[in-house]
Write a protein that holds these residues in place. Sequence first.
Motif, mmCIF file in Angstrom:
data_model
loop_
_atom_site.group_PDB
_atom_site.id
_atom_site.type_symbol
_atom_site.label_atom_id
_atom_site.label_comp_id
_atom_site.label_asym_id
_atom_site.label_seq_id
_atom_site.Cartn_x
_atom_site.Cartn_y
_atom_site.Cartn_z
ATOM 1 N N LEU A 67 -17.982 -6.413 -2.294
ATOM 2 C CA LEU A 67 -16.637 -5.875 -2.450
ATOM 3 C C LEU A 67 -16.497 -4.581 -1.664
ATOM 4 O O LEU A 67 -17.408 -3.741 -1.666
ATOM 5 C CB LEU A 67 -16.350 -5.623 -3.928
ATOM 6 N N ARG A 68 -15.356 -4.427 -1.014
ATOM 7 C CA ARG A 68 -15.063 -3.206 -0.268
ATOM 8 C C ARG A 68 -13.658 -2.741 -0.602
ATOM 9 O O ARG A 68 -12.751 -3.549 -0.793
ATOM 10 C CB ARG A 68 -15.140 -3.438 1.245
ATOM 11 N N ALA A 69 -13.488 -1.445 -0.651
ATOM 12 C CA ALA A 69 -12.174 -0.834 -0.831
ATOM 13 C C ALA A 69 -11.922 0.080 0.359
ATOM 14 O O ALA A 69 -12.791 0.878 0.731
ATOM 15 C CB ALA A 69 -12.128 -0.031 -2.127
ATOM 16 N N GLU A 70 -10.747 -0.055 0.943
ATOM 17 C CA GLU A 70 -10.370 0.794 2.067
ATOM 18 C C GLU A 70 -9.106 1.551 1.698
ATOM 19 O O GLU A 70 -8.060 0.951 1.428
ATOM 20 C CB GLU A 70 -10.125 -0.046 3.322
ATOM 21 N N VAL A 71 -9.205 2.867 1.675
ATOM 22 C CA VAL A 71 -8.055 3.705 1.364
ATOM 23 C C VAL A 71 -7.155 3.753 2.592
ATOM 24 O O VAL A 71 -7.576 4.172 3.666
ATOM 25 C CB VAL A 71 -8.498 5.122 0.947
ATOM 26 N N LYS A 72 -5.928 3.304 2.409
ATOM 27 C CA LYS A 72 -4.956 3.277 3.505
ATOM 28 C C LYS A 72 -4.121 4.549 3.540
ATOM 29 O O LYS A 72 -3.753 5.025 4.606
ATOM 30 C CB LYS A 72 -4.029 2.063 3.373
ATOM 31 N N ARG A 73 -3.806 5.079 2.355
ATOM 32 C CA ARG A 73 -3.032 6.312 2.231
ATOM 33 C C ARG A 73 -3.534 7.064 1.006
ATOM 34 O O ARG A 73 -3.940 6.446 0.027
ATOM 35 C CB ARG A 73 -1.546 6.000 2.022
ATOM 36 N N ILE A 74 -3.462 8.382 1.072
ATOM 37 C CA ILE A 74 -3.881 9.188 -0.079
ATOM 38 C C ILE A 74 -3.001 10.433 -0.143
ATOM 39 O O ILE A 74 -2.721 11.055 0.883
ATOM 40 C CB ILE A 74 -5.382 9.513 -0.010
ATOM 41 N N PHE A 75 -2.548 10.747 -1.346
ATOM 42 C CA PHE A 75 -1.639 11.861 -1.567
ATOM 43 C C PHE A 75 -2.151 12.697 -2.741
ATOM 44 O O PHE A 75 -2.712 12.146 -3.680
ATOM 45 C CB PHE A 75 -0.237 11.353 -1.927
ATOM 46 N N ALA A 76 -1.912 13.988 -2.684
ATOM 47 C CA ALA A 76 -2.301 14.858 -3.788
ATOM 48 C C ALA A 76 -1.178 15.828 -4.100
ATOM 49 O O ALA A 76 -0.518 16.350 -3.188
ATOM 50 C CB ALA A 76 -3.568 15.630 -3.429
ATOM 51 N N GLU A 77 -0.969 16.029 -5.386
ATOM 52 C CA GLU A 77 -0.020 17.026 -5.844
ATOM 53 C C GLU A 77 -0.500 17.544 -7.189
ATOM 54 O O GLU A 77 -0.805 16.744 -8.091
ATOM 55 C CB GLU A 77 1.378 16.425 -5.984
ATOM 56 N N GLY A 78 -0.570 18.823 -7.312
ATOM 57 C CA GLY A 78 -1.048 19.414 -8.560
ATOM 58 C C GLY A 78 -2.446 18.896 -8.880
ATOM 59 O O GLY A 78 -3.329 18.914 -8.034
ATOM 60 N N ASP A 79 -2.614 18.409 -10.101
ATOM 61 C CA ASP A 79 -3.937 17.923 -10.508
ATOM 62 C C ASP A 79 -4.054 16.401 -10.402
ATOM 63 O O ASP A 79 -4.936 15.799 -11.011
ATOM 64 C CB ASP A 79 -4.276 18.394 -11.922
ATOM 65 N N HIS A 80 -3.181 15.767 -9.601
ATOM 66 C CA HIS A 80 -3.210 14.311 -9.438
ATOM 67 C C HIS A 80 -3.424 13.914 -7.979
ATOM 68 O O HIS A 80 -2.952 14.590 -7.070
ATOM 69 C CB HIS A 80 -1.898 13.683 -9.918
ATOM 70 N N VAL A 81 -4.128 12.798 -7.804
ATOM 71 C CA VAL A 81 -4.291 12.167 -6.488
ATOM 72 C C VAL A 81 -3.884 10.710 -6.633
ATOM 73 O O VAL A 81 -4.256 10.050 -7.609
ATOM 74 C CB VAL A 81 -5.751 12.268 -5.985
ATOM 75 N N VAL A 82 -3.119 10.226 -5.669
ATOM 76 C CA VAL A 82 -2.677 8.832 -5.637
ATOM 77 C C VAL A 82 -3.203 8.209 -4.352
ATOM 78 O O VAL A 82 -3.052 8.789 -3.272
ATOM 79 C CB VAL A 82 -1.134 8.725 -5.678
ATOM 80 N N ALA A 83 -3.833 7.037 -4.482
ATOM 81 C CA ALA A 83 -4.375 6.338 -3.322
ATOM 82 C C ALA A 83 -3.810 4.930 -3.253
ATOM 83 O O ALA A 83 -3.713 4.239 -4.268
ATOM 84 C CB ALA A 83 -5.897 6.291 -3.396
ATOM 85 N N HIS A 84 -3.430 4.511 -2.052
ATOM 86 C CA HIS A 84 -2.974 3.148 -1.758
ATOM 87 C C HIS A 84 -4.151 2.472 -1.073
ATOM 88 O O HIS A 84 -4.581 2.913 -0.005
ATOM 89 C CB HIS A 84 -1.745 3.224 -0.849
ATOM 90 N N VAL A 85 -4.683 1.427 -1.691
ATOM 91 C CA VAL A 85 -5.991 0.885 -1.320
ATOM 92 C C VAL A 85 -5.912 -0.620 -1.088
ATOM 93 O O VAL A 85 -5.227 -1.327 -1.822
ATOM 94 C CB VAL A 85 -7.006 1.181 -2.452
ATOM 95 N N GLU A 86 -6.668 -1.090 -0.100
ATOM 96 C CA GLU A 86 -6.869 -2.525 0.099
ATOM 97 C C GLU A 86 -8.259 -2.862 -0.402
ATOM 98 O O GLU A 86 -9.256 -2.307 0.069
ATOM 99 C CB GLU A 86 -6.752 -2.903 1.569
ATOM 100 N N GLY A 87 -8.322 -3.757 -1.368
ATOM 101 C CA GLY A 87 -9.600 -4.198 -1.917
ATOM 102 C C GLY A 87 -9.864 -5.647 -1.538
ATOM 103 O O GLY A 87 -8.966 -6.480 -1.627
ATOM 104 N N VAL A 88 -11.086 -5.928 -1.104
ATOM 105 C CA VAL A 88 -11.492 -7.295 -0.771
ATOM 106 C C VAL A 88 -12.809 -7.556 -1.492
ATOM 107 O O VAL A 88 -13.813 -6.895 -1.211
ATOM 108 C CB VAL A 88 -11.640 -7.496 0.753
ATOM 109 N N ARG A 89 -12.806 -8.504 -2.427
ATOM 110 C CA ARG A 89 -14.009 -8.795 -3.215
ATOM 111 C C ARG A 89 -15.106 -9.461 -2.403
ATOM 112 O O ARG A 89 -16.280 -9.170 -2.583
ATOM 113 C CB ARG A 89 -13.668 -9.685 -4.403
ATOM 114 N N VAL A 90 -14.696 -10.394 -1.528
ATOM 115 C CA VAL A 90 -15.639 -11.152 -0.709
ATOM 116 C C VAL A 90 -15.151 -11.093 0.732
ATOM 117 O O VAL A 90 -13.971 -11.396 0.984
ATOM 118 C CB VAL A 90 -15.719 -12.624 -1.185
ATOM 119 N N PRO A 91 -15.985 -10.688 1.688
ATOM 120 C CA PRO A 91 -15.529 -10.616 3.078
ATOM 121 C C PRO A 91 -14.838 -11.913 3.510
ATOM 122 O O PRO A 91 -15.324 -13.010 3.245
ATOM 123 C CB PRO A 91 -16.815 -10.400 3.866
ATOM 124 N N GLY A 92 -13.665 -11.744 4.121
ATOM 125 C CA GLY A 92 -12.883 -12.894 4.547
ATOM 126 C C GLY A 92 -12.036 -13.497 3.447
ATOM 127 O O GLY A 92 -11.223 -14.381 3.701
#
Length: 130
Positions: A67-92
């Motif tokens: 499994l791999r996770a790739e962060v496409k976008r990441i934002f932070a404000e105050g004490d929070h971080v938000v990440a937009h991620v693509e996850g793939v459990r099995v390559p392909g």
Amino acid sequence: MTGTLTQAERNKQTVLAFYQAAINDKQFAGARTLVGDHYRQHNPRIADGVEGLREFVDTLRQDFPRLRAEVKRIFAEGDHVVAHVEGVRVPGGPATAIVDIFRFEGDRIVEHWDVMQAVPGESRNANGMF
């Protein structure tokens, strides 16, 4: 930018390190250094606390070792971080679009929420999910 990072930038770097350690490397020890002693989980499939995180990482290592996770976008404000991620459990294999929200106390992650959606094979638009 000067040599010192803002708290928001440090928090984003911590989240990126967390993805690498917990999700991509599946190494609890590395992830443990990034979370607080009181880690609150809102994903109903993961138990609260550091032990819940350990169980989650162990399950990933056993069930989805590639499994791999790739962060496409990441934002932070105050004490929070938000990440937009693509996850793939099995390559392909099929991808999952994920939005993770992390809350910090100091330099440690202490709370986590997520929403996930399967990336469909067909779309009524050409915009993609990432």
